[in-house]
Design an enzyme around this catalytic site. Structure first.
Site, PDB file in Angstrom:
ATOM      1  N   CYS A 145       0.825  -1.199   0.000  1.00 50.25           N
ATOM      2  CA  CYS A 145       0.000   0.000   0.000  1.00 50.25           C
ATOM      3  C   CYS A 145       0.866   1.259   0.000  1.00 50.25           C
ATOM      4  CB  CYS A 145      -0.940  -0.001   1.197  1.00 50.25           C
ATOM      5  SG  CYS A 145      -0.117  -0.212   2.772  1.00 50.25           S
ATOM      6  N   PHE A 146       2.084   1.161   0.525  1.00 50.38           N
ATOM      7  CA  PHE A 146       3.006   2.303   0.528  1.00 50.38           C
ATOM      8  C   PHE A 146       4.134   2.148  -0.475  1.00 50.38           C
ATOM      9  CE2 PHE A 146       1.300   2.548   4.931  1.00 50.38           C
ATOM     10  CZ  PHE A 146       0.774   3.829   4.863  1.00 50.38           C
TER      11      PHE A 146
END
EC number: 2.3.2.26
Length: 1061
Positions: free
Chosen positions: A1029-1030
């Site tokens: 997600c990052f």
């Protein structure tokens, strides 16, 4: 006293006036009574006389029918004179028939001059009276012919009777009185016949024949017999021949006889001897020469109007197909006449229905009056017109083009080595090997050579023929496809026409036609019509050919010719737009642009599906993207048109950049970008990990369009119902989006299926088993649109045919379902196209089109046998790719377009749209990745672990492993289209010392230890992990490069990680 005398005087005068009035009124009554009595007596006398005459006529014909003796010509003349004196069309119809039969019987008598009705023409006293009588009788015959219906049996007999009368007394060939010694009288008798014929012509003889022919022939099956048709045509021809083909009578013949629908076809079928007569008189040549004078042709067209002008055209074309010699000698005049007649019709052809237009089965909407009585004969008219684009006539008209031999070049054409994308490498290699490195000779028409004067007779002739066919295409709108199919039937016509085009002008090709655009001369228009016809026909041909015919059999065009043609078209269209010609284009110029652009885009889309052109073939080197973007910012028309019509001339990355700019501008306009003065509205949603799809669907489907485009923050709830730690700064939403997309596109869910072979996704035909499946597809469309909108690449490979539908290509008139079928099922495509090549009777295969219908719980199947193989192939392809998934596709497209405007993605082809969704399919640029990587936890660019990492990725890992590494960190194996600078969140690497569940982020101690390579303990047992997600890689501070390589390879192959830090 005085007043009393005045009063008596007034009374006296009044009485006197009244008396006068009464006397005058009495006289008027007496005069009226006398007049009424006279009129009544006259009427009664006339009626009595008519009864007596009719009774006498009845007695005469009654005695004649008994056959006691043949009546003399003089008695017939006298009784005819009496009948004509009292003649009434309704009352004397039967008597007139008997008179005609009596006259004809008299003409059949053998060796009885006194019986022959025509013998009275030799009597000095009766000649003039006889001529007047026969003129009246023959005109009454014409009057009856106008009212008779040949399809009624009784009427057809009367038609024969009246025609026999006309045939007998307008020509002396059957007059027995002229046999033997009477031959000397023939010139005088011929003169009388000519007099009679002239009288009939003045009264409207040709109009009568036209009505009779139309009543008998303007229908699906002719109701005129062979004898009747022969008689009518012989009668029509007599005045023309007698007048030695004068212009006046040729005009009447063309307007009234040659304009009867398909009359030449009926003559060929019923009485072919008449065609021999036409040929012996060289009527076709005379018609063409008469009409070749513009004023006379215009006059004929104006008299006929549109429907009948087309009928005349059909008859002339049919005659032309039977007269090769005349057609070859009079090609220029023939072509000129057809162009003029079609142009006349074209003026009234309309593009749409209105109060001023009428529907015509061949012309479409037509702004002149349409004779609907001709509709039954339109199929026959169409068959006549088909000769114009039939092989026989094309060979005659295009003989100058077809007679040329394409030069052969013995030198093997060498193609420069081009980088080829991995997915197309094998077929492309074989393709170029076949196309460009043939050991056999290659046609040398790859480059415009020039050298042929455009004002030469040969060029002008070919230009005229091209103008003819182009005018035919734009006029006969309802049979346009038939015309194009006919023009493309000969495999060598289009390549030879292209070779001819390449030879035109001093330098040939592009320069000549660009000059023509700027010259509003008749010569320029004719040259551009040639180019337009070539483009329309070639586009039609390539559209109907399948991949095997284009790439392997190379029907009509070799692949290297397509490369050259596409290069010419690309430059031509670019120049038309960039030089401002299209901005102000009207009429023919605009039609030319659409024609050339249509052919160009068919080639481009074919190349997108399966490559035949070299790399960067479609780009314009002289177009600077920076200049284009500046002009787009200034709303310059030419820049907007370029982006609308030929975006492929702009490099793909620049178009992606333009797309991102469009998205950014909309975000700014909607207030979705954070500024110093305002923050965008944020939508918060809470998602249970165990019910991610359901919660996401319920909470997001109700959001407005602008809210969906805005910032969405996600908070996850774990299986225990506890909120997960972490702050969503786009990273958590990215994970949510990726997980949602992974679930909905999983074939196991049955919303989507995979194609056989390359396993690409498309909506499942059986997805209707899901409740609210259409709403689900709309939601999927929104999620996909949101990913593209935010620049989040998702690894979702779509089938090419589905991407085409997403782009709206399937609405194009040039779209072919069959061409897209290999992207769904290549095996089915091969089997289906093999039907096309089947040489036997199609019914032998036992093919059927069938469908099932559920009626009150019972399944009914309707089955239809296949009789047309091409229709079957297209219907099957359309059913598999469109009909089966129509509602699902429409719902998904609706959701997608609620986020992504259709005009934003029109500048991409189907493969380019896939790259926009899933990232670039090129190899990962490690230098670009290194340049845009952010380091945390004490790592930096010069740290030994980081140096080892880049060295391992660059030298030890294969391209496949590098892709796996990228997917491990970002969840997508492909790099962003514009490079890693556009990856959001940016690619990051953080030094970690503990396991993920003990990781509390960067502290001062951990950062210092990482920076100075100080370890609490050897992390050799730990694997690298990631937070997709990052886009974050969590890398332990390994002591050896070999350990790092081993652990990293193991981690990416096992796909560990993928959780929120």
């Amino acid at each position: 006293m005085f007043s009393a005398s005045q009063s008596s005087k007034a009374q006296f005068l009044d009485k006197a006036r009244q008396a006068r009035e009464e006397r005058r009124e009495l006289k008027e009554r007496e005069r009226a009574a006398v007049l009424v009595q006279a009129l009544v007596r006259r009427f009664l006398c006339r009626c009595r006389l008519q009864r007596e005459i009719r009774s006498e006529v009845e007695d005469f014909f009654g005695a004649n029918e008994s056959g006691s003796s043949k009546r003399s010509a003089l008695s017939v003349f006298r009784i005819a004179r009496k009948l004509l004196f009292v003649f009434n069309h309704k009352e004397d119809k039967e008597r007139f028939e008997k008179l005609c039969r009596c006259i004809l019987n008299s003409m059949d008598a053998e060796n009885e001059p006194k019986v022959w009705y025509v013998s009275l023409a030799l009597s000095k006293d009766l000649t003039l009276l006889w001529i007047k009588q026969i003129k009246d009788i023959l005109w009454f015959c014409c009057e009856f012919l106008k009212q008779l219906k040949p399809d009624i049996l009784q009427d057809s007999r009367l038609v024969n009777l009246h025609l026999t009368m006309l045939v007998t007394f307008t020509d002396t060939s059957t007059w027995k009185i002229l046999r033997g010694k009477g031959e000397t009288l023939r010139p005088a008798m011929n003169h009388i016949c000519a007099n009679i014929m002239g009288h009939l012509n003045q009264k409207g003889f040709y109009s009568v024949l036209q009505i009779l022919l139309t009543n008998g022939l303007a229908r699906s099956r002719p109701s005129l017999s062979k004898g009747s048709l022969t008689a009518i045509f012989s009668l029509a021809l007599r005045p023309v021949v007698a007048a030695q083909f004068s212009d006046n009578l040729l005009r009447s013949f063309l307007i009234h006889i040659m304009s009867v629908p398909a009359i030449m076809t009926h003559l060929a079928t019923l009485t072919p001897e008449r065609l021999v007569v036409i040929e012996s008189h060289e009527l076709f040549r005379k018609f063409i020469l008469f009409l070749s004078r513009e004023a006379q042709c215009r006059d004929v067209c104006v008299c006929l109007e549109g429907s009948h002008t087309l009928c005349l055209l059909g008859n002339l074309v049919f005659l032309g197909s039977l007269n090769d010699k005349v057609l070859e000698e009079e090609t220029a005049h023939f072509v000129g006449v057809l162009i003029h007649m079609l142009s006349y019709c074209q003026k009234y052809v309309s593009q749409k229905k209105s109060n001023l237009t009428h529907w015509h089965p061949v012309l479409g909407w037509f702004s002149q009056t349409v004779d609907y009585g001709l509709n039954e004969s339109m199929p026959l008219l169409t068959k006549q017109l088909q000769h114009l684009w039939g092989v026989h006539m094309i060979r005659i008209l295009f003989c100058d083009v077809l007679s040329k031999k394409l030069l052969e070049n013995q030198e093997i054409a060498q193609l420069p080595t081009q980088p080829i994308s991995p997915q197309n490498s094998l077929p492309m290699k074989n393709l170029f090997k076949r196309a460009f490195q043939k050991s056999a000779s290659v046609r040398n028409i790859l480059k415009p050579v020039g050298g042929k004067r455009v004002d030469s007779a040969e060029v002008q002739k070919v230009c005229s023929i091209c103008v003819l066919y182009q005018t035919t295409l734009t006029t006969l709108t309802q049979i346009r496809l038939q015309i194009l199919t006919g023009l493309t039937y000969l495999d060598d016509l289009l390549p030879k026409l292209w070779a001819f085009i390449c030879e035109l002008g001093p330098q040939g090709g592009l320069k000549l036609f660009l000059e023509c655009l700027n010259n509003d001369t008749e010569e320029s228009k004719r040259l551009l019509a040639m180019l337009m016809l070539f483009c329309d026909c070639s586009r039609h041909l390539i559209t109907i050919l399948d991949d095997i015919e284009v790439y392997e059999e190379q029907i009509s065009f070799k692949l290297e010719e397509l490369v050259t043609i596409s290069s010419f078209l690309n430059s031509f269209v670019f120049k038309m737009i960039w030089d401002g010609i299209v901005e102000n284009a009207r009429g023919e110029t605009l039609e030319l642009f659409h024609s050339v652009h249509g052919w160009l885009m068919v080639l481009y889309e074919r190349d997108c599906r399966r490559r035949f052109a070299p790399e960067d073939h479609w780009l314009r080197k002289d177009l600077k993207p920076s200049v284009l973007f500046q002009e787009l910012d200034k709303d310059k028309k030419r820049a907007q048109l370029l982006l609308q019509y030929i975006p492929h001339v702009i490099p793909h990355k620049n178009r992606v950049l333009l797309f991102r700019n469009m998205v950014t501008k909309e975000k700014e306009k909607l207030g979705l970008v954070e500024t110093s003065s305002a923050s965008p509205h944020v939508t918060h949603i809470t998602i249970r990990r165990s019910r991610m799809l359901e919660d996401g669907y319920e909470q997001l489907r109700q959001l407005s369009q602008n809210a969906m485009k805005g910032v969405i923050r996600v908070k996850f709830v774990n299986d225990l119902g506890v909120d997960e730690a972490g702050i969503d700064q786009d990273g958590v939403f990215k994970e949510f989006l990726e997980e949602i997309i992974k679930k909905v596109f999983d074939p196991a869910l049955n919303l989507f299926k995979t194609t056989s072979g390359d396993e690409r996704l498309y909506p499942s035909p059986t997805s209707y088993i899901h409740e609210n499946y259409l709403q689900l597809f709309e939601f999927v469309g929104k999620m996909l649109g949101k990913a593209v909108y935010e620049g989040i690449v998702v690894d979702v490979p779509f089938a090419s045919f589905f991407l085409s539908q997403l782009l709206g290509h399937h609405h194009s008139v040039f779209y072919s379902s069959v061409d897209e079928l290999p992207s769904l099922d290549s095996e089915f495509y091969k089997n289906l196209t093999s039907i096309k090549r089947y040489d036997g009777d199609i019914s032998d295969l036992g093919l059927t089109l069938s469908y099932d219908e559920d009626v009150m719980g019972q399944l009914f199947t309707a089955t239809f046998p296949v009789t047309h193989r091409i229709s079957y192939i297209h219907l099957m392809a359309h059913f598999r790719m469109h009909t089966q998934i129509k509602s699902q596709t429409a719902a998904l497209i609706s959701g997608f377009r609620s986020i992504i405007k259709p005009e934003w993605i029109r500048m991409f082809s189907a493969p380019e749209l896939q790259r926009l969704i899933s990232g670039d399919n090129a190899e990962i640029d490690l230098e670009d990745l290194k340049k845009h990587t952010v380091y945390y936890g004490g790592f930096h660019g010069s740290h030994r672990v980081i140096i080892w990492l880049w060295d391992i990725l660059g030298n030890d890992f294969s391209p496949e492993e590098r892709a796996m590494f990228l997917k491990f960190v970002t969840s997508c194996s492909r790099p962003p289209l514009l490079g890693f600078a556009y990856l959001k969140p940016p690619f990051s690497i953080r030094c970690v010392e503990v396991s993920d569940d003990q990781d509390t982020g960067d502290t001062l101690g951990s950062v210092l230890r990482g920076f100075f390579t100080i370890r609490k303990k050897e992390p050799g047992g730990r694997l690298p992990t990631s937070s997709t997600c990052f886009n974050l890689l969590k890398l332990p501070n390994y002591s050896k490069k070999s350990i790092l390589r081993e652990k990293l390879r193991y981690a990416i192959s096992m796909n560990t990680g993928f959780e929120l830090s």
